[in-house]
Design a protein around this motif. Sequence first.
Motif, PDB file in Angstrom:
ATOM      1  N   PHE A   1       0.887  -1.172   0.000  1.00  0.00           N
ATOM      2  CA  PHE A   1       0.000   0.000   0.000  1.00  0.00           C
ATOM      3  C   PHE A   1       0.915   1.208   0.000  1.00  0.00           C
ATOM      4  CE2 PHE A   1      -2.452  -3.202   2.476  1.00  0.00           C
ATOM      5  CZ  PHE A   1      -3.534  -3.326   1.624  1.00  0.00           C
TER       6      PHE A   1
ATOM      7  N   LEU B   1       4.035   0.957   2.162  1.00  0.00           N
ATOM      8  CA  LEU B   1       3.920  -0.100   3.167  1.00  0.00           C
ATOM      9  C   LEU B   1       3.799  -1.473   2.521  1.00  0.00           C
ATOM     10  CD1 LEU B   1       3.254  -0.733   6.311  1.00  0.00           C
ATOM     11  CD2 LEU B   1       0.917  -0.869   5.458  1.00  0.00           C
TER      12      LEU B   1
ATOM     13  N   ASN C   1      -0.850  -7.926  15.530  1.00  0.00           N
ATOM     14  CA  ASN C   1      -1.719  -6.983  14.804  1.00  0.00           C
ATOM     15  C   ASN C   1      -0.936  -6.271  13.718  1.00  0.00           C
ATOM     16  OD1 ASN C   1      -3.005  -6.546  17.949  1.00  0.00           O
ATOM     17  ND2 ASN C   1      -4.332  -7.067  16.247  1.00  0.00           N
ATOM     18  N   GLY C   2      -1.553  -6.155  12.568  1.00  0.00           N
ATOM     19  CA  GLY C   2      -0.910  -5.446  11.466  1.00  0.00           C
ATOM     20  C   GLY C   2       0.115  -6.286  10.726  1.00  0.00           C
ATOM     21  N   ALA C   3       0.175  -7.581  11.005  1.00  0.00           N
ATOM     22  CA  ALA C   3       1.170  -8.443  10.360  1.00  0.00           C
ATOM     23  C   ALA C   3       0.855  -8.656   8.876  1.00  0.00           C
ATOM     24  CB  ALA C   3       1.231  -9.782  11.079  1.00  0.00           C
ATOM     25  N   GLY C   4      -0.406  -8.441   8.496  1.00  0.00           N
ATOM     26  CA  GLY C   4      -0.773  -8.624   7.092  1.00  0.00           C
ATOM     27  C   GLY C   4      -1.660  -9.827   6.855  1.00  0.00           C
ATOM     28  N   LYS C   5      -2.225 -10.376   7.917  1.00  0.00           N
ATOM     29  CA  LYS C   5      -3.028 -11.598   7.782  1.00  0.00           C
ATOM     30  C   LYS C   5      -4.302 -11.342   6.964  1.00  0.00           C
ATOM     31  CE  LYS C   5      -3.418 -11.894  12.274  1.00  0.00           C
ATOM     32  NZ  LYS C   5      -2.708 -10.675  12.695  1.00  0.00           N
ATOM     33  N   THR C   6      -5.035 -10.298   7.354  1.00  0.00           N
ATOM     34  CA  THR C   6      -6.271 -10.002   6.628  1.00  0.00           C
ATOM     35  C   THR C   6      -5.967  -9.618   5.185  1.00  0.00           C
ATOM     36  OG1 THR C   6      -7.408  -9.330   8.639  1.00  0.00           O
ATOM     37  CG2 THR C   6      -8.296  -8.498   6.575  1.00  0.00           C
ATOM     38  N   THR C   7      -4.883  -8.860   5.002  1.00  0.00           N
ATOM     39  CA  THR C   7      -4.502  -8.486   3.645  1.00  0.00           C
ATOM     40  C   THR C   7      -4.237  -9.730   2.797  1.00  0.00           C
ATOM     41  OG1 THR C   7      -3.523  -6.468   4.523  1.00  0.00           O
ATOM     42  CG2 THR C   7      -2.874  -7.107   2.293  1.00  0.00           C
TER      43      THR C   7
ATOM     44  N   GLN D   1     -13.260 -10.566   9.236  1.00  0.00           N
ATOM     45  CA  GLN D   1     -12.881 -10.231  10.607  1.00  0.00           C
ATOM     46  C   GLN D   1     -13.939  -9.320  11.225  1.00  0.00           C
ATOM     47  OE1 GLN D   1      -8.961  -8.578  10.797  1.00  0.00           O
ATOM     48  NE2 GLN D   1      -9.055  -8.217  13.003  1.00  0.00           N
TER      49      GLN D   1
ATOM     50  N   HIS E   1      -6.507 -15.085  16.898  1.00  0.00           N
ATOM     51  CA  HIS E   1      -5.637 -14.667  18.002  1.00  0.00           C
ATOM     52  C   HIS E   1      -5.837 -15.557  19.218  1.00  0.00           C
ATOM     53  CE1 HIS E   1      -3.734 -11.170  16.344  1.00  0.00           C
ATOM     54  NE2 HIS E   1      -4.888 -10.659  15.951  1.00  0.00           N
TER      55      HIS E   1
HETATM   56  N1  ATP Z   1      -6.700  -1.107   2.231  1.00  0.00           N
HETATM   57  C1  ATP Z   1      -5.573  -0.739   2.885  1.00  0.00           C
HETATM   58  N2  ATP Z   1      -4.945   0.416   2.553  1.00  0.00           N
HETATM   59  C2  ATP Z   1      -3.804   0.783   3.187  1.00  0.00           C
HETATM   60  N3  ATP Z   1      -3.222   0.080   4.154  1.00  0.00           N
HETATM   61  C3  ATP Z   1      -3.797  -1.081   4.528  1.00  0.00           C
HETATM   62  C4  ATP Z   1      -4.997  -1.538   3.920  1.00  0.00           C
HETATM   63  N4  ATP Z   1      -5.349  -2.726   4.485  1.00  0.00           N
HETATM   64  C5  ATP Z   1      -4.409  -2.984   5.418  1.00  0.00           C
HETATM   65  N5  ATP Z   1      -3.459  -2.006   5.439  1.00  0.00           N
HETATM   66  C6  ATP Z   1      -2.270  -1.997   6.297  1.00  0.00           C
HETATM   67  O1  ATP Z   1      -1.583  -3.184   6.071  1.00  0.00           O
HETATM   68  C7  ATP Z   1      -1.056  -3.698   7.275  1.00  0.00           C
HETATM   69  C8  ATP Z   1      -1.554  -5.097   7.494  1.00  0.00           C
HETATM   70  O2  ATP Z   1      -2.936  -5.031   7.829  1.00  0.00           O
HETATM   71  P1  ATP Z   1      -3.833  -6.305   8.060  1.00  0.00           P
HETATM   72  O3  ATP Z   1      -5.212  -5.830   8.261  1.00  0.00           O
HETATM   73  O4  ATP Z   1      -3.589  -7.257   6.963  1.00  0.00           O
HETATM   74  O5  ATP Z   1      -3.254  -6.862   9.418  1.00  0.00           O
HETATM   75  P2  ATP Z   1      -3.732  -8.089  10.278  1.00  0.00           P
HETATM   76  O6  ATP Z   1      -2.590  -9.010  10.379  1.00  0.00           O
HETATM   77  O7  ATP Z   1      -5.003  -8.618   9.754  1.00  0.00           O
HETATM   78  O8  ATP Z   1      -3.983  -7.391  11.670  1.00  0.00           O
HETATM   79  P3  ATP Z   1      -5.080  -7.694  12.812  1.00  0.00           P
HETATM   80  O9  ATP Z   1      -4.579  -8.824  13.605  1.00  0.00           O
HETATM   81  O10 ATP Z   1      -5.146  -6.448  13.588  1.00  0.00           O
HETATM   82  O11 ATP Z   1      -6.362  -7.987  12.103  1.00  0.00           O
HETATM   83  C9  ATP Z   1      -1.459  -2.738   8.370  1.00  0.00           C
HETATM   84  O12 ATP Z   1      -0.374  -1.862   8.617  1.00  0.00           O
HETATM   85  C10 ATP Z   1      -2.615  -1.992   7.770  1.00  0.00           C
HETATM   86  O13 ATP Z   1      -2.671  -0.694   8.272  1.00  0.00           O
END
Ligand code: ATP
Lengths: 250, 329
Positions: A17, A20, A42-48, A89, A207
């Motif tokens: 992104f 990032l 948190n923020g590791a990128g799992k949901t992404t 989520q 988690h």
């Molecule tokens: N659509 C987006 N645009 C910009 N940045 C994003 C977007 N989606 C996620 N991010 C960033 O990418 C990184 C990974 O986010 P992600 O949601 O994948 O984390 P996660 O591992 O699912 O965290 P959590 O455990 O909190 O759900 C974070 O820094 C988040 O801010």
Amino acid sequence: MNGGRPALELRGLSKSFGGLDAVRDVDLKIFPGDRKAIIGPNGAGKTTLFNLISGVLPATSGQVLLFGRDVTRWPSHRRTALGMARTFQITSLFPKLTVLDNVLLAIGGLRRTKFVMWRFLSSYRDPHEKARRLLESAGYWERRDVEVRQLSHGEQRQIEIVLALASDPKILLLDEPAAGLASGESREMAAFLKRLDPDLAILLIEHDMDVVFDVVDRISVLHFGRMVEDGATSEIRSSAKVQEIYLGTG
Amino acid sequence: MESRRKLLIVIAALLAVLIVTPFANSYVIVLVTHALIFAILAMSLDILLGFAGLPSLGQAAYLGMGAYLTAILATRFQFGLDWTFGLVVVLGILIGAATAALFGLFAVHAGGVYFLMITLALGMCVWGLAYRWNSLTGGDNGIVLPTRPEFGIQLADDVTYFFVVFGFFVAALALLTVLVRSPFGRSLVGIRENEPRMRILGYHTWLHKYLAFIIAGGFGGLAGVLWAHAHGLVSPEDVVLATSVDALLMVVLGGPGTLVGGAVGAGIVVFLREYLSTLVPWWQYVLGGVYVLTILYLPGGLMSVPERIRGWRARWENGVRVKFPRHTS
Ligand SMILES: Nc1ncnc2c1ncn2[C@@H]1O[C@H](COP(=O)(O)OP(=O)(O)OP(=O)(O)O)[C@@H](O)[C@H]1O
Ligand SMILES: [Mg+2]
């Protein structure tokens, strides 16, 4: 591990992104019947990562293969048609519709009748039978006419999974299904997941480590978008590196 | 049970209109005919606004296409003034649908306010064509239609024409009622409620919205054909933004997502406008006020009033119980 063709394969998958790098160069293979968790802070990128697999977001580079087919550029609905389903989520349902209508929409998603305009939906027996089966197994048939927004958070998390199962997926991606549940509820959730068809591959972000250890047999650890560890649950539990990551020194 | 009661109420209301109107004075007959035509337009818009959640501000464009087609065929080719009127109806539906198929390519992928802006702009294009393309449309003066069609029955008679329009209205209502309860119609509601989730469930949501857009255009075209002969004059006035806004007002006033609400709204707006405009010079502000008040205080439109009253009554009764617990127990 099973032999044969993986249900899901990721090759060098990355997403950035702007500056990032949310997901970096991830490789992964999931075979039919596999139960695997993806954990990470948190923020590791799992949901992404899930968004890349399900086509919600386009990948920056790398490939996603479902059942041997390169679906990297496919829209979500076509991936679903191949046998992929996911939950969110943050609960994503049709809050103003009834439980039954929610499930009927989910069942209709892969049926060709979804384009039929000249016949009442209620006149089709098949989808109703199926909705009944799904809702009975989840224990919601009696409350099928309740609007989803009137259900508790925990109940909505369950409906979220029911919707994903409605398309008879072969691989199911669950994004923190136990988020916000009381411990009794998450134990029930884990039991429900364990009762699912053993041929169904499950990729689970969670988690709540009790749920993770209960449901899966392998774990991958994501840290700053990178897959840093992968192994059986017992190995991961005792891994020094994972301890480090979770203590924030990694 | 509930839906059967609603159906009976609708049928009773339709019968009342059908039976009473022919005995009303000629002015009222014409107004009812106009209201029914706009009811078709409003219902077509409701498919987009109320069911798919797409706020179109260009619905008059399709009415315009159908109306101009009818007028041009009638004046240039004397076509559609006998039994060929049936063909004109089909062509009017097709031209509305085709126009929507073209416009939809630009509009449907946009969401929310962008959809509103693009449909507005496309509607303005049609108005611009009607206004500027003098040789075809007669420009500002528009086109005066010769007579109404005649094929065994004389549509020139206002009562006969009312019956014909009534028939088309009932057909449109029936078709759309089935549509909104069909698998396709339910998919539109799903898209309105949560489009990203629908995609993950396997729906090609763009295609569903695009098809809905085309269908709405077709019904708009039908309304246009009927309007051309009802009014006897087709002019850029019919495709101005205000006509699209009127259609939106009808739907919002009656209740989006109810179909019948659009028809009720059409009746109210048509009659209110006619009577107000003879009473006060600032009638447009009254309509504007009604619009704003509805959105603020009655977001479900008039169709939601019975439910609200039930809600109030329940609350009032509970209130009584809370206040005087000893009296009720
Ligand atoms: N659509 C987006 N645009 C910009 N940045 C994003 C977007 N989606 C996620 N991010 C960033 O990418 C990184 C990974 O986010 P992600 O949601 O994948 O984390 P996660 O591992 O699912 O965290 P959590 O455990 O909190 O759900 C974070 O820094 C988040 O801010
Ligand atoms: Mg997440």
